[in-house]
Design an enzyme around this catalytic site. Sequence first.
Site, PDB file in Angstrom:
ATOM      1  N   LYS A  66      -4.018   2.512   0.617  1.00  9.91           N
ATOM      2  CA  LYS A  66      -2.394   2.754   0.396  1.00  9.91           C
ATOM      3  C   LYS A  66      -2.410   3.726  -0.986  1.00  9.91           C
ATOM      4  CE  LYS A  66      -1.494  -1.464   2.616  1.00  9.91           C
ATOM      5  NZ  LYS A  66      -1.410  -2.951   2.547  1.00  9.91           N
ATOM      6  N   GLN A 110      -0.588  -8.266  -1.080  1.00  9.21           N
ATOM      7  CA  GLN A 110      -1.375  -8.032   0.004  1.00  9.21           C
ATOM      8  C   GLN A 110      -1.522  -9.386   0.599  1.00  9.21           C
ATOM      9  OE1 GLN A 110      -2.745  -5.044   1.087  1.00  9.21           O
ATOM     10  NE2 GLN A 110      -3.386  -6.359   2.751  1.00  9.21           N
ATOM     11  N   ASP A 133       7.560  -4.299   2.183  1.00  5.36           N
ATOM     12  CA  ASP A 133       6.585  -4.772   3.477  1.00  5.36           C
ATOM     13  C   ASP A 133       7.754  -5.723   4.292  1.00  5.36           C
ATOM     14  OD1 ASP A 133       4.324  -4.453   4.541  1.00  5.36           O
ATOM     15  OD2 ASP A 133       3.201  -6.493   3.532  1.00  5.36           O
TER      16      ASP A 133
END
Length: 301
Positions: A66, A110, A133
């Site tokens: 990323k 994450q 996200d």
Amino acid sequence: MTNDEHNSASGSINTVVVNGLEIANTLRDEMAEEIKTLVADGRRPPSLVVVLIGDDPASRSYIKGKQRACTRIGMDSRELVFPETTSEFDLLDVIKDLNEDDGVDGILVQLPLPKQIDPYVVAEALDPAKDVDALHPNTAGKLLSGRADLISCTPLGVMAVLDRCGVETEGAHAVVIGRSDIVGKPVSILLQQANATVTLCHSRTRDLASICRQADILVAATGRPRMVKGDWIKPGAAVMDVGVTEVDGKLVGDVDFEAAQGIAAYITPSRRGIGPMTITMLLRNTLVAYTKRSKHSGHSA
Ligand code: NDP
């Protein structure tokens, strides 16, 4: 493109193996140009912060990917790593600081998180305007009414692939296997909003094979390697294989890739398929968050 256009004179189908990396690179080049223009105008580049709790090698490798992608398009990215033993309270404190930091446009925590931290509580703590996200309940609610700016990255990636391949969604029967909050549910909503008729399947679905055989668009997101057999696929279908599982050191999708050849019109491979599109949509969401935030706050970034 219609199913029939993919049938050759002999009746067999020329299956297109979708190059997700190529589509991703095109979209990333477009974003890089946009960011170059912003910076040339004297504005700061968009900025993403990734928070990692613990030292899981797979998570570390995702984060590296990323960050590389951010750097390549001129976006700022920062990684904050905390020990596996970090408490929920301490993580919420970190998120509060990031929410208040005007120089941060996107926050990604994450997953998976260690067991002492409830991912739902963490999602609720995120500023929805920075929730790249798309985990916050507000974001999920907005998606239902077609008003979300930030949309789950993998579902958005699937829709972009269908679009770039010219697959007609209007009136198509789309079958989605898997109903997770991050893939199955949101992709089924996006397909419905693109005027497909959607069937959402899961582990309790009866006679999954016969439902799949009706699919003009088949999205497989279960994490069950090679579960979808060749004879589950309708000739000419667009098959979006989201699942990725490591089997004997190799990445394997939910669909029997070899068996799908000559049946599906399009299939995404387990490498260079949906994966690069997911990262690209994270970049897209960060850019959208940046743009929206600059508009609302009136700051010149
Ligand atoms: P989850 O484990 O959260 O969800 C899996 C879903 O599959 C569940 O809804 C489950 O049903 C369903 N399922 C499991 N077994 C069967 C079965 N035999 N028949 C029908 N349905 C079944 O997974 P995710 O949605 O997070 O991820 C799915 C896959 O996609 C994984 O392989 C993951 O690694 C991959 N992935 C890939 C990404 C990429 O960028 N390429 C990004 C995100 C995920 P039930 O609800 O009934 O349990």
